[in-house]
Design an enzyme around this catalytic site. Structure first.
Site, mmCIF file in Angstrom:
data_model
loop_
_atom_site.group_PDB
_atom_site.id
_atom_site.type_symbol
_atom_site.label_atom_id
_atom_site.label_comp_id
_atom_site.label_asym_id
_atom_site.label_seq_id
_atom_site.Cartn_x
_atom_site.Cartn_y
_atom_site.Cartn_z
ATOM 1 N N GLY A 226 28.152 47.810 13.530
ATOM 2 C CA GLY A 226 27.879 46.383 13.549
ATOM 3 C C GLY A 226 27.583 45.900 12.149
ATOM 4 O O GLY A 226 27.132 44.763 11.948
ATOM 5 N N GLY B 78 33.180 50.981 11.320
ATOM 6 C CA GLY B 78 34.622 50.841 11.143
ATOM 7 C C GLY B 78 34.868 49.812 10.061
ATOM 8 O O GLY B 78 35.232 50.105 8.924
ATOM 9 N N TYR C 224 40.980 46.380 11.996
ATOM 10 C CA TYR C 224 41.460 45.666 13.190
ATOM 11 C C TYR C 224 42.652 44.764 12.885
ATOM 12 O O TYR C 224 42.801 43.706 13.506
ATOM 13 C CB TYR C 224 40.316 44.876 13.850
ATOM 14 N N ARG D 178 43.768 38.756 14.588
ATOM 15 C CA ARG D 178 42.343 38.410 14.622
ATOM 16 C C ARG D 178 42.049 36.902 14.559
ATOM 17 O O ARG D 178 41.174 36.426 15.284
ATOM 18 C CB ARG D 178 41.568 39.146 13.520
ATOM 19 N N CYS E 101 56.917 32.593 18.434
ATOM 20 C CA CYS E 101 57.028 31.418 19.292
ATOM 21 C C CYS E 101 55.795 31.285 20.182
ATOM 22 O O CYS E 101 55.837 31.518 21.394
ATOM 23 C CB CYS E 101 58.324 31.466 20.079
ATOM 24 N N GLU E 102 54.700 31.040 19.543
ATOM 25 C CA GLU E 102 53.384 30.764 20.127
ATOM 26 C C GLU E 102 52.691 29.969 19.029
ATOM 27 O O GLU E 102 53.154 29.959 17.893
ATOM 28 C CB GLU E 102 52.546 32.041 20.308
ATOM 29 N N GLU F 217 28.367 54.839 13.019
ATOM 30 C CA GLU F 217 29.818 54.909 13.202
ATOM 31 C C GLU F 217 30.481 53.599 12.790
ATOM 32 O O GLU F 217 31.015 52.885 13.615
ATOM 33 C CB GLU F 217 30.145 55.268 14.655
HETATM 34 C C1 LIG Z 1 34.406 49.596 17.532
HETATM 35 C C2 LIG Z 1 33.286 50.522 17.539
HETATM 36 C C3 LIG Z 1 32.609 50.833 16.367
HETATM 37 C C4 LIG Z 1 32.926 50.204 15.032
HETATM 38 O O1 LIG Z 1 32.503 48.881 14.943
HETATM 39 P P1 LIG Z 1 32.616 48.061 13.553
HETATM 40 O O2 LIG Z 1 32.117 46.721 13.853
HETATM 41 O O3 LIG Z 1 34.054 48.074 13.148
HETATM 42 O O4 LIG Z 1 31.811 48.789 12.545
HETATM 43 C C5 LIG Z 1 31.589 51.759 16.442
HETATM 44 N N1 LIG Z 1 31.257 52.344 17.616
HETATM 45 C C6 LIG Z 1 31.891 52.069 18.770
HETATM 46 C C7 LIG Z 1 31.479 52.755 20.010
HETATM 47 C C8 LIG Z 1 32.919 51.153 18.775
HETATM 48 O O5 LIG Z 1 33.533 50.870 19.932
#
Ligand SMILES: *Cc1c(COP(=O)(O)O)cnc(C)c1O
Length: 401
Positions: free
Chosen positions: A218, A261, A356, A298, A328-329, A259
């Site tokens: 997050g 992303g 993403y 996104r 075509c949207e 974790e």
């Molecule tokens: C998508 C996801 C993340 C990564 O979230 P970010 O906002 O990209 O950091 C981490 N853990 C789980 C379980 C997720 O589904």
């Protein structure tokens, strides 16, 4: 990366094109690990779904990162990239018991987010330790589509159901080895986040022999100038102290996991597209590019903001544009954007295109998915070829009529 480098890449590899600067990924990884350097046992598991090219995974492997996966296919990609099963955590939602069993057989850490699955899994495999995903019901961020900790969320086992989890554990003899949460995609308020961590500490104390607590992700990164982002240094300082205290209370040096992303890869990515048409209507000026929601969804899916820059005319007079796709949207990337004057064939750059973006791309309108280029130690590598008609026709069984 600078403007000339990006223009040269678009000329060399064609457009549309995704470019990933691995130096930025490494910088982000090192920022987070140094913010938590006071924690003995820290593990960062990169969330594969943000950007899943196997070469990007290999870069994370060189950093000694682990992986966070949400499907058995992501697990297999990680193994293919050279990760050991013990460095992969699998956090699915709504998948079958059968898939979870298959992943467990590979030796990957299982994270269960559903009581009925926990009970079934525990009865069949009491010897396999599992992590449990808890929903602490803390709201993170403002957009309900990307908040997954609130009361109506489909994710996690409610904090109020911990007594039931304990009963399942006692009845089956299984072991809970980790406690997990992932409250949403946007942590802005460190204190709100710390409140959620306290809830996890309380849950962890209810289980005798855990090896780790996983605080999910997050972490927010800036998408526009003056955007606020997660203060990793402040989070690191405050949470490290609290975590080390918890380890003492618990009597064991457990691992602290995250974790991320988006935090790790968002800013490393640039999406380059060429302007096909300029169209002036009675109310606006459109710049239509050789891409659309099929390559970067996104803005249309979450109303996400991506900064758009005209690489071809950096000194041009600024004018207002709506940047749209060729699908075509209604596929609008941005409205009323002030951008240096755009002409047909100019190259536009979308920032924050690492997370993403490609991983959500599709073949809608039977368009090819773009190529991906990785910059590693100063060299550019094509890490995914642009698609061709063969890709569009692959797996289509042609019936003789
Ligand atoms: C998508 C996801 C993340 C990564 O979230 P970010 O906002 O990209 O950091 C981490 N853990 C789980 C379980 C997720 O589904």
């Amino acid at each position: 990366m600078n403007r000339e480098e990006l223009i040269n890449l678009a000329t060399k590899h064609g457009s549309p094109l995704y470019v990933y600067d691995t130096e930025r990924i490494i910088h982000q990884y090192k920022t987070i690990t140094s913010a938590f350097s006071k924690v003995k046992n820290l593990k960062i598991n990169y969330a594969v779904k943000a950007l899943s090219n196997v070469n990007i995974l290999k870069v994370f492997n060189t950093l000694k990162s682990g992986l966070d996966t949400v499907s058995i296919q992501e697990v297999k990609l990680g193994l293919h990239a050279g990760f050991k099963p013990k460095d992969i955590i699998y956090t699915p939602n709504g998948v079958s018991l059968q898939e979870i069993e298959e992943v467990a057989k590979l030796g990957v850490q299982i994270n269960i987010d559903n009581l009925s699955i926990l009970e079934l899994f525990g009865q069949k495999h009491p010897k396999v330790p599992v992590c449990i995903r808890i929903n602490p019901h803390i709201m993170a961020g403002g957009n309900s589509n990307i908040s997954v900790g609130h009361i109506d969320s489909k994710f996690g086992i409610s904090i109020h159901q911990v007594p039931h989890i304990k009963r399942v554990v006692e009845n089956t003899g299984m072991r809970i080895n980790g406690i997990h949460m992932h409250t949403g995609s946007d942590i802005l308020d460190i204190d709100t986040f710390l409140r959620a961590t306290e809830i996890l500490f309380d849950v962890a104390k209810k289980f005798k022999n855990i090896d780790f607590i996983d605080f999910g992700s997050g972490f927010k990164v800036p998408y526009k100038k003056d955007d606020i982002s997660t203060d990793i240094i402040e989070l690191g300082e405050k949470l490290s102290i609290r975590f080390n205290e918890f380890c003492k209370e618990y009597g064991k040096n457990i691992a602290l996991m995250f974790e991320p992303g988006k935090y790790l890869v968002s800013e490393s990515g640039y999406f380059l597209a060429k302007v096909n048409v300029i169209k002036q209507t009675t109310s606006t000026v459109f710049a239509g590019i050789d891409s659309g929601m099929n390559h970067l969804i996104r803005p249309m899916l979450y109303n996400a903001y991506h900064h758009i820059e005209n690489l071809s005319n950096p000194k041009g007079r600024e004018r207002f544009y709506s940047i749209v796709g060729y699908i075509c949207e209604t596929d609008t990337f941005g409205s009323n954007r002030r951008i240096n004057e755009i002409s047909e064939e100019d190259i536009l750059c979308f920032h924050n295109a690492g997370a993403y973006c490609y991983s959500m791309a599709s073949n809608y309108n039977s368009r090819f998915k773009p190529a991906e280029v990785m910059i590693y130690k100063g060299k550019d590598y094509v890490i995914r070829k642009r698609e061709t008609m063969d890709d569009i026709l692959r797996n289509q069984e042609e019936v003789k009529l």
